[in-house]
Design an enzyme around this catalytic site. Sequence first.
Site, mmCIF file in Angstrom:
data_model
loop_
_atom_site.group_PDB
_atom_site.id
_atom_site.type_symbol
_atom_site.label_atom_id
_atom_site.label_comp_id
_atom_site.label_asym_id
_atom_site.label_seq_id
_atom_site.Cartn_x
_atom_site.Cartn_y
_atom_site.Cartn_z
ATOM 1 N N HIS A 130 11.014 -5.033 -7.054
ATOM 2 C CA HIS A 130 12.378 -4.759 -7.527
ATOM 3 C C HIS A 130 12.626 -5.491 -8.852
ATOM 4 C CE1 HIS A 130 13.383 -4.393 -3.007
ATOM 5 N NE2 HIS A 130 13.423 -3.175 -3.501
ATOM 6 N N LYS A 152 22.707 0.969 9.035
ATOM 7 C CA LYS A 152 21.329 0.483 8.974
ATOM 8 C C LYS A 152 21.303 -1.006 9.308
ATOM 9 C CE LYS A 152 17.547 0.927 5.653
ATOM 10 N NZ LYS A 152 17.239 1.338 4.284
ATOM 11 N N ARG A 184 6.651 3.779 -6.416
ATOM 12 C CA ARG A 184 5.421 2.999 -6.219
ATOM 13 C C ARG A 184 4.197 3.893 -6.151
ATOM 14 N NH1 ARG A 184 7.795 0.014 -1.103
ATOM 15 N NH2 ARG A 184 8.419 2.182 -0.920
HETATM 16 O O1 PNS Z 1 16.432 0.727 -1.112
HETATM 17 P P1 PNS Z 1 16.721 2.028 -0.437
HETATM 18 O O2 PNS Z 1 17.212 1.815 0.984
HETATM 19 O O3 PNS Z 1 15.565 3.000 -0.506
HETATM 20 O O4 PNS Z 1 17.948 2.684 -1.271
HETATM 21 C C1 PNS Z 1 18.513 3.928 -0.884
HETATM 22 C C2 PNS Z 1 19.837 4.161 -1.623
HETATM 23 C C3 PNS Z 1 20.775 2.997 -1.453
HETATM 24 C C4 PNS Z 1 19.566 4.361 -3.099
HETATM 25 C C5 PNS Z 1 20.470 5.486 -1.088
HETATM 26 O O5 PNS Z 1 20.403 5.480 0.305
HETATM 27 C C6 PNS Z 1 21.928 5.635 -1.507
HETATM 28 O O6 PNS Z 1 22.245 5.731 -2.669
HETATM 29 N N1 PNS Z 1 22.826 5.648 -0.498
HETATM 30 C C7 PNS Z 1 24.250 5.715 -0.715
HETATM 31 C C8 PNS Z 1 24.827 6.940 -0.045
HETATM 32 C C9 PNS Z 1 24.626 8.146 -0.933
HETATM 33 O O7 PNS Z 1 25.090 8.195 -2.049
HETATM 34 N N2 PNS Z 1 23.928 9.170 -0.395
HETATM 35 C C10 PNS Z 1 23.668 10.388 -1.130
HETATM 36 C C11 PNS Z 1 22.322 10.361 -1.828
HETATM 37 S S1 PNS Z 1 21.011 10.396 -0.640
#
Ligand code: PNS
Length: 168
Positions: free
Chosen positions: A17, A41, A90
Amino acid sequence: MKRAIYPGSFDPVTFGHMDIIKRAAIMFDEVVVAVLDNKAKTSLFSVEERVKMLQKVTEDVPNVRVDSFYGLLINYAARENIHVAIRGLRAVTDFEYELQIAQTNKLLSKGSLDTVFLTTDLKYAYLSSSGVKEIAYFDGDISECVPPYVEEKVLEKYRELRMNQKNR
Ligand code: PNS
Protein backbone atom coordinates in the site's frame (compact mmCIF):
# COMPACT_ATOMS: atom_id res chain seq x y z
CA MET A 1 -5.19 21.01 -8.46
CA LYS A 2 -4.98 17.32 -9.35
CA ARG A 3 -6.39 15.23 -6.54
CA ALA A 4 -6.90 11.49 -6.19
CA ILE A 5 -8.42 9.13 -3.71
CA TYR A 6 -6.87 5.81 -2.72
CA PRO A 7 -9.66 3.79 -1.08
CA GLY A 8 -9.27 0.49 0.70
CA SER A 9 -9.65 -1.55 3.85
CA PHE A 10 -6.00 -1.17 4.93
CA ASP A 11 -6.41 -3.77 7.68
CA PRO A 12 -3.50 -3.15 8.17
CA VAL A 13 -1.53 -0.95 5.77
CA THR A 14 1.38 -2.88 4.19
CA PHE A 15 4.55 -1.92 2.33
CA GLY A 16 2.58 -2.68 -0.85
CA HIS A 17 0.00 0.00 0.00
CA MET A 18 2.77 2.42 0.96
CA ASP A 19 4.49 1.92 -2.37
CA ILE A 20 1.24 2.85 -4.15
CA ILE A 21 0.63 5.86 -1.83
CA LYS A 22 4.13 7.26 -2.36
CA ARG A 23 4.02 6.84 -6.13
CA ALA A 24 0.53 8.36 -6.35
CA ALA A 25 1.73 11.31 -4.24
CA ILE A 26 4.33 12.07 -6.93
CA MET A 27 1.67 12.04 -9.66
CA PHE A 28 -1.05 14.05 -7.89
CA ASP A 29 -1.07 17.29 -5.91
CA GLU A 30 -3.05 15.64 -3.14
CA VAL A 31 -3.81 12.00 -2.38
CA VAL A 32 -6.60 11.20 0.05
CA VAL A 33 -6.14 7.74 1.51
CA ALA A 34 -9.66 6.71 2.47
CA VAL A 35 -10.39 3.83 4.80
CA LEU A 36 -13.72 2.14 4.18
CA ASP A 37 -15.86 1.94 7.29
CA ASN A 38 -17.50 -1.37 6.45
CA LYS A 39 -19.67 -2.70 9.25
CA ALA A 40 -20.42 -5.85 7.22
CA LYS A 41 -16.77 -6.93 7.12
CA THR A 42 -14.94 -8.10 10.22
CA SER A 43 -11.64 -6.36 10.55
CA LEU A 44 -8.76 -6.77 12.96
CA PHE A 45 -8.42 -3.02 13.51
CA SER A 46 -11.13 -0.42 14.02
CA VAL A 47 -11.46 2.32 11.40
CA GLU A 48 -9.92 4.81 13.86
CA GLU A 49 -6.94 2.51 14.46
CA ARG A 50 -6.42 2.04 10.71
CA VAL A 51 -6.62 5.80 10.08
CA LYS A 52 -4.09 6.42 12.86
CA MET A 53 -1.66 3.82 11.50
CA LEU A 54 -1.94 5.30 8.01
CA GLN A 55 -1.38 8.81 9.35
CA LYS A 56 1.69 7.68 11.23
CA VAL A 57 3.30 5.82 8.32
CA THR A 58 2.60 8.59 5.80
CA GLU A 59 3.60 11.51 8.03
CA ASP A 60 6.67 12.18 5.86
CA VAL A 61 4.55 12.56 2.70
CA PRO A 62 3.11 16.09 2.96
CA ASN A 63 0.50 15.84 0.21
CA VAL A 64 -1.18 12.75 1.67
CA ARG A 65 -4.28 13.09 3.83
CA VAL A 66 -5.95 10.17 5.58
CA ASP A 67 -9.68 9.95 6.12
CA SER A 68 -12.44 7.35 6.42
CA PHE A 69 -15.73 7.00 4.63
CA TYR A 70 -18.95 5.12 5.03
CA GLY A 71 -21.11 4.08 2.09
CA LEU A 72 -20.40 4.42 -1.59
CA LEU A 73 -17.02 5.63 -2.73
CA ILE A 74 -18.58 7.73 -5.50
CA ASN A 75 -20.54 9.75 -2.93
CA TYR A 76 -17.48 10.42 -0.80
CA ALA A 77 -15.44 11.33 -3.89
CA ALA A 78 -18.19 13.71 -5.08
CA ARG A 79 -18.34 15.41 -1.66
CA GLU A 80 -14.56 15.86 -1.78
CA ASN A 81 -14.65 16.93 -5.44
CA ILE A 82 -12.26 14.13 -6.46
CA HIS A 83 -12.50 12.48 -9.88
CA VAL A 84 -9.71 9.92 -9.82
CA ALA A 85 -9.50 6.76 -7.74
CA ILE A 86 -6.19 4.95 -7.38
CA ARG A 87 -5.95 1.19 -7.02
CA GLY A 88 -2.97 -1.13 -7.00
CA LEU A 89 -2.72 -4.23 -9.17
CA ARG A 90 -0.46 -6.96 -7.85
CA ALA A 91 -1.09 -9.69 -10.38
CA VAL A 92 -3.58 -10.72 -13.02
CA THR A 93 -5.64 -12.37 -10.26
CA ASP A 94 -6.53 -8.88 -8.94
CA PHE A 95 -7.72 -7.72 -12.32
CA GLU A 96 -11.26 -9.08 -12.44
CA TYR A 97 -12.15 -7.74 -8.97
CA GLU A 98 -10.57 -4.37 -9.71
CA LEU A 99 -12.17 -4.08 -13.13
CA GLN A 100 -15.57 -4.71 -11.55
CA ILE A 101 -15.05 -1.99 -8.92
CA ALA A 102 -13.71 0.48 -11.50
CA GLN A 103 -16.53 -0.12 -13.98
CA THR A 104 -19.17 0.07 -11.24
CA ASN A 105 -17.77 3.36 -9.97
CA LYS A 106 -17.61 4.79 -13.46
CA LEU A 107 -21.22 3.77 -14.15
CA LEU A 108 -22.64 4.87 -10.78
CA SER A 109 -20.86 8.22 -10.93
CA LYS A 110 -22.00 8.80 -14.52
CA GLY A 111 -18.37 9.01 -15.61
CA SER A 112 -17.31 11.40 -12.87
CA LEU A 113 -15.03 8.93 -11.04
CA ASP A 114 -12.36 7.23 -13.11
CA THR A 115 -9.79 4.73 -11.85
CA VAL A 116 -6.04 4.80 -12.35
CA PHE A 117 -4.24 1.50 -11.74
CA LEU A 118 -0.69 1.35 -10.51
CA THR A 119 1.08 -1.97 -10.78
CA THR A 120 2.56 -2.91 -7.43
CA ASP A 121 6.33 -3.10 -7.25
CA LEU A 122 7.34 -6.73 -7.89
CA LYS A 123 8.94 -7.01 -4.46
CA TYR A 124 5.49 -6.47 -2.91
CA ALA A 125 3.50 -8.54 -5.40
CA TYR A 126 3.01 -11.35 -2.87
CA LEU A 127 1.88 -9.05 -0.06
CA SER A 128 -1.66 -8.80 1.29
CA SER A 129 -3.17 -7.55 4.54
CA SER A 130 -4.80 -10.94 5.12
CA GLY A 131 -1.45 -12.69 4.57
CA VAL A 132 0.17 -10.36 7.09
CA LYS A 133 -2.53 -11.14 9.67
CA GLU A 134 -2.20 -14.88 9.15
CA ILE A 135 1.60 -14.76 9.48
CA ALA A 136 1.35 -12.67 12.66
CA TYR A 137 -1.40 -14.87 14.10
CA PHE A 138 0.93 -17.87 13.83
CA ASP A 139 3.84 -15.88 15.29
CA GLY A 140 5.66 -15.44 12.00
CA ASP A 141 7.88 -12.50 11.13
CA ILE A 142 6.02 -9.64 9.42
CA SER A 143 8.88 -7.13 9.50
CA GLU A 144 9.38 -7.46 5.72
CA CYS A 145 5.69 -6.78 5.10
CA VAL A 146 4.75 -3.74 7.21
CA PRO A 147 6.50 -0.70 8.73
CA PRO A 148 7.80 -1.13 12.31
CA TYR A 149 4.96 0.97 13.80
CA VAL A 150 2.35 -1.24 12.14
CA GLU A 151 4.22 -4.41 13.13
CA GLU A 152 4.10 -3.25 16.74
CA LYS A 153 0.35 -2.57 16.52
CA VAL A 154 -0.39 -5.95 14.90
CA LEU A 155 1.60 -7.86 17.52
CA GLU A 156 -0.05 -5.79 20.28
CA LYS A 157 -3.50 -6.55 18.84
CA TYR A 158 -2.90 -10.32 18.78
CA ARG A 159 -1.47 -10.22 22.32
CA GLU A 160 -4.65 -8.39 23.42
CA LEU A 161 -6.91 -10.89 21.66
CA ARG A 162 -5.06 -13.85 23.22
CA MET A 163 -5.34 -12.29 26.69
CA ASN A 164 -9.07 -11.75 26.19
CA GLN A 165 -9.53 -15.35 25.04
CA LYS A 166 -7.60 -16.66 28.09
CA ASN A 167 -9.66 -14.56 30.50
CA ARG A 168 -12.96 -15.84 29.16
O1 PNS B 1 -8.89 -2.92 0.21
P1 PNS B 1 -10.16 -3.45 -0.39
O2 PNS B 1 -11.03 -4.12 0.66
O3 PNS B 1 -9.91 -4.34 -1.58
O4 PNS B 1 -10.96 -2.15 -0.92
C1 PNS B 1 -12.24 -2.27 -1.53
C2 PNS B 1 -12.91 -0.90 -1.64
C3 PNS B 1 -12.94 -0.19 -0.32
C4 PNS B 1 -12.15 -0.04 -2.64
C5 PNS B 1 -14.34 -1.10 -2.22
O5 PNS B 1 -14.95 -2.15 -1.54
C6 PNS B 1 -15.21 0.15 -2.06
O6 PNS B 1 -14.93 1.19 -2.62
N1 PNS B 1 -16.29 0.01 -1.26
C7 PNS B 1 -17.17 1.11 -0.95
C8 PNS B 1 -18.58 0.79 -1.40
C9 PNS B 1 -18.72 1.08 -2.87
O7 PNS B 1 -18.54 2.19 -3.32
N2 PNS B 1 -19.10 0.05 -3.65
C10 PNS B 1 -19.29 0.19 -5.08
C11 PNS B 1 -18.05 -0.20 -5.86
S1 PNS B 1 -17.75 -1.94 -5.73
